[in-house]
Design an enzyme around this catalytic site. Structure first.
Site, mmCIF file in Angstrom:
data_model
loop_
_atom_site.group_PDB
_atom_site.id
_atom_site.type_symbol
_atom_site.label_atom_id
_atom_site.label_comp_id
_atom_site.label_asym_id
_atom_site.label_seq_id
_atom_site.Cartn_x
_atom_site.Cartn_y
_atom_site.Cartn_z
ATOM 1 N N LEU A 565 0.835 -1.202 0.000
ATOM 2 C CA LEU A 565 0.000 0.000 0.000
ATOM 3 C C LEU A 565 0.873 1.256 0.000
ATOM 4 O O LEU A 565 0.608 2.206 -0.749
ATOM 5 C CB LEU A 565 -0.935 -0.013 1.204
ATOM 6 C CG LEU A 565 -1.930 1.138 1.299
ATOM 7 C CD1 LEU A 565 -3.267 0.665 1.844
ATOM 8 C CD2 LEU A 565 -1.401 2.270 2.173
ATOM 9 N N GLN A 568 2.373 2.004 -3.326
ATOM 10 C CA GLN A 568 1.418 2.594 -4.261
ATOM 11 C C GLN A 568 1.054 4.016 -3.871
ATOM 12 O O GLN A 568 0.863 4.876 -4.734
ATOM 13 C CB GLN A 568 0.141 1.730 -4.314
ATOM 14 C CG GLN A 568 -0.746 1.994 -5.513
ATOM 15 C CD GLN A 568 -0.102 1.554 -6.811
ATOM 16 O OE1 GLN A 568 0.813 0.729 -6.819
ATOM 17 N NE2 GLN A 568 -0.567 2.105 -7.921
ATOM 18 N N GLU A 569 0.935 4.282 -2.584
ATOM 19 C CA GLU A 569 0.474 5.588 -2.117
ATOM 20 C C GLU A 569 1.559 6.663 -2.207
ATOM 21 O O GLU A 569 1.312 7.763 -2.690
ATOM 22 C CB GLU A 569 -0.003 5.479 -0.656
ATOM 23 C CG GLU A 569 -1.347 4.790 -0.488
ATOM 24 C CD GLU A 569 -2.520 5.696 -0.832
ATOM 25 O OE1 GLU A 569 -2.300 6.900 -1.058
ATOM 26 O OE2 GLU A 569 -3.655 5.193 -0.883
ATOM 27 N N SER A 570 2.738 6.377 -1.700
ATOM 28 C CA SER A 570 3.763 7.420 -1.577
ATOM 29 C C SER A 570 5.117 7.019 -2.123
ATOM 30 O O SER A 570 6.042 7.834 -2.095
ATOM 31 C CB SER A 570 3.933 7.806 -0.102
ATOM 32 O OG SER A 570 4.472 6.703 0.634
ATOM 33 N N TYR A 676 -5.502 0.654 -8.834
ATOM 34 C CA TYR A 676 -4.899 0.777 -7.505
ATOM 35 C C TYR A 676 -5.030 -0.540 -6.742
ATOM 36 O O TYR A 676 -4.050 -1.061 -6.185
ATOM 37 C CB TYR A 676 -5.608 1.908 -6.769
ATOM 38 C CG TYR A 676 -5.266 2.121 -5.317
ATOM 39 C CD1 TYR A 676 -4.237 2.980 -4.945
ATOM 40 C CD2 TYR A 676 -6.001 1.502 -4.300
ATOM 41 C CE1 TYR A 676 -3.933 3.206 -3.608
ATOM 42 C CE2 TYR A 676 -5.709 1.722 -2.966
ATOM 43 C CZ TYR A 676 -4.680 2.577 -2.623
ATOM 44 O OH TYR A 676 -4.400 2.802 -1.300
#
Length: 694
Positions: A565, A568-570, A676
């Site tokens: 996660l 993918q996020e940051s 995502y």
């Protein structure tokens, strides 16, 4: 140069800090380093200072630093000369650049600046009002690849202009404006044409505006359409009407126009009439007026069957009904688009969505036909892995041809081994076990295993470009690291790894990850053993692992899911702040962070604390646990909600009737959210495969 690299390793953190903050303290630290060292170590520090001064627009100071770099050492002397010439030019001292650029290709034959040095020299001559010197530098390169670039052409045009040769300058400026409208030089070319009294025609300006429109730069395109109409008195009323409609569609894209204003627009010709109908269809979509929207589409099909605006309207309409979970209407719009515009850029996506909508409607025979067609017609397209998997599911679940289903699943594992769909295929193959062998279908002949690039885990330590790239990293000249590596004739084998390792060696995991993502290598089509392990470790890093693992365990989470996660996020950037104002590794909103901090007894919590990795992981894992709990522990539901919010996900699940979780994921109407979820599920499998034994 190798010894210079090792000698400057201590400079790296100081130079990076200077490039970011450019504070007095940062400058002082690098100046002190430069003065206390000699040779290439000092030269590298002076380059770092010159680069920082350039960022601060202190060009005279920058030029001084680059001169000192050239005097101190020679490992990066081409950078000292070229960047020094840039600084001199920016400082208004173009004559100082002459010696720095004189015979540059002969003095620095392997420099990445060889192609650009003549143009910089020409600009120095122009600044000193010497157009003949500029032309002498540029004209020998008229047949080179560089001559096709907008900056080169603009400089050549300026040289002819200053030399008084308008007959050569004007066509160059016109071509830049009309054919390169997205370049910085386009507006500069327009300014020079106006200064020369060689105004652009309305047709040329219309071509320019149209290209801005096609690039979705609607504000600029709209301003240009308005300007053409106002400033050219020779235009007919029909031309003005057409321009008004194009300006209006820009306003619509920017949400600056009403239905009443659209209704008042003229119908000058077929194109403008079709465009007006397209605008009305879009407004009907925004208003939720399905019947009005569908009536307009029907009218466009009847009156303007070949218009690009019908193509746009059909795709937009299909997307509207996809979001509304109206599979029949979505299928109609997408299939009509493919039928009427088979070469449309939207065709691959529309074709796949039509296939998927038929699957959701349980029209399995038509879905199967379309999926095989997708595989063959759009071979290599991004929708093909989905088509292969779901065609295999139809063979398995509906046609009971288990041997053929196995063929499709194996094709996925052959061509897309580490994709989201390959993992689904592995699960189906485990369920099916051994099945009778059957001949693959004709569609599968379009699926080919990927070519394996010649990736090496060993870096050529004596390669001059690699050593220079490492020195550049120590000077914080990060933008030149990639080009310097790529200048090596053998960089295809090791360049991506070298660039990533340069960043990773200083703990810059985000830059390392990004450099591999942008390398153009199709890692997810390659098996783990086809790629040296160091690439995978850089692609799937584990920074902050002790905190990540302990917080995951405390909240009953799979640490590999949390890492996936965050990736993918940051991309593991603890300082990331998104457009939506989400902070840190796990991209928490300030309101969420404040609420969680209060529950966990963190006193005096402030939003900037979310940029602290330990705090972000503490609160972020608690937040992910809560999202999972709200959706019964179902990972895919929770991930979709993490990205899109709880409300849409509850709506999608309630309207579903999905056979399994994979069908739910494929049916997520938001492309960003669907990709995502798929990416994180895939990433988790990669993390498990790489590290589960560690």
């Amino acid at each position: 140069m190798t010894s210079a690299f090792h000698a400057t390793e201590q400079l790296r953190p100081m130079a990076q800090q200077l490039a970011v903050s450019r504070s007095a303290q940062a400058y002082s630290g690098v100046i002190s380093y430069a003065r206390s060292h000699s040779g290439d170590a000092a030269a590298t520090a002076y380059l770092a200072l010159g680069h920082a001064y350039m960022l601060d627009r202190r060009y005279s100071d920058a030029a001084t630093m680059f001169r000192q770099a050239a005097t101190a050492g020679d490992a990066l002397d081409d950078y000292a000369d070229y960047l020094g010439a840039q600084a001199a030019l920016q400082a208004g001292h173009g004559a100082d650049a002459y010696a720095l650029l004189d015979r540059f290709p002969e003095r620095h034959p392997d420099s990445i600046f060889v192609a650009n040095a003549p143009m910089l020299l020409a600009n120095a001559y122009l600044q000193q009002n010497n157009p003949q010197g500029a032309l002498k530098a540029l004209e020998p390169l008229a047949s080179s690849p560089q001559a096709g670039h907008s900056d080169f052409r603009y400089t050549l045009g300026r040289a002819y202009q200053v030399a008084g040769d308008g007959a050569r300058a004007v066509p160059i400026f016109r071509s830049i404006y009309a054919k390169m409208p997205l370049s910085v030089e386009a507006s500069q070319a327009q300014t020079q044409l106006q200064a020369m009294g060689a105004g652009l025609t309305a047709a040329e300006r219309k071509v320019h505006a149209d290209q801005l429109f096609n690039a979705k730069r609607y504000a600029e395109a709209g301003a240009e359409y308005h300007a053409i109409s106002k400033k050219d008195a020779s235009l007919s009323q029909a031309d003005r009407d057409a321009l008004a409609i194009y300006a209006a569609v820009c306003d619509m894209k920017l949400k600056h126009i009403s239905r009443r204003e659209v209704m008042r627009l003229p119908n000058t010709n077929d194109d403008s009439a079709a465009l007006k109908l397209y605008m009305l269809a879009e407004l009907s979509r925004s208003d939720g007026d399905r019947s009005g929207h569908d009536a307009i589409i029907a009218e466009m099909i009847k009156r303007f069957p070949s218009s690009r605006w019908l193509e746009e309207a059909l795709y937009s309409g299909g997307n509207m009904y996809l979001l509304k979970h109206d599979s029949q209407q979505a299928t109609y719009h997408y299939s009509t688009l493919v039928q009427m515009f088979p070469n449309s850029t939207y065709a691959p996506s529309a074709h796949w969505r039509s296939a998927w909508m038929n699957y959701r409607l349980r029209n399995y025979s038509e879905a199967a036909r379309l999926m095989d067609e997708q595989i063959q017609r759009y071979a290599g397209g991004i929708e093909v892995p989905a088509a292969i998997y779901w065609r295999g599911r139809i063979y398995e679940d509906e046609e009971r041809n288990l041997g053929q289903a196995v063929n499709y699943y194996r094709a996925l594992l052959s061509a897309y081994v580490n994709s989201y769909y390959a993992e689904l295929a592995k699960k189906r193959l485990r369920v099916l076990g051994t099945q009778p062998t059957v001949s693959p279908t004709a569609a599968l002949s379009a699926v080919h295993p990927p070519s394996v690039p010649p990736l090496s885990a060993d870096l050529p330590e004596n390669e001059p470009h690699l050593i220079k790239a490492r020195l550049l990293a120590n000077a914080a000249l990060n933008e030149y690291i990639g080009p310097e590596i790529q200048a090596s004739p053998t960089s295809d084998e090791w360049g991506a790894l070298a660039q990533a390792e340069i960043f990773a060696s200083y703990g810059e995991n985000t830059r390392a990850l990004q450099s591999l993502k942008r390398s153009g290598i199709s890692f997810f089509s390659l098996s783990i053993d086809q790629v040296p392990s160091i690439y995978w470790q850089l692609l799937f890093p584990r920074p902050y692992w002790p905190d990540l693992a302990s917080n995951s365990e405390r909240n009953g989470l799979d640490p590999f899911l949390v890492a996936s996660l965050i990736r993918q996020e940051s991309e593991f950037n603890p300082g990331a702040v998104s457009r939506a104002n989400a902070y840190g590794l796990m991209q928490l909103l300030p309101s969420v962070g404040k609420s969680l901090a209060r529950k966990q007894g963190i006193k005096g919590f402030k939003t900037p604390q979310l940029l602290n990795p330990a705090t972000n992981l503490q609160l972020g894992t608690e937040n992910l646990k809560q999202v999972l709990n709200r959706f019964g522990g179902q990972t895919e539901y929770a991930l979709a909600a993490y990205n899109a919010g709880d409300v849409p996900v509850r709506q999608w699940t309630s309207e579903g009737n999905y056979k399994d979780i994979a069908e739910f994921v494929e049916s997520i109407p938001y492309t960003e959210t669907r990709e995502y979820v798929q990416a994180i599920v895939r990433n988790r499998q990669m993390y498990r495969a790489l590290y589960s034994g560690h």
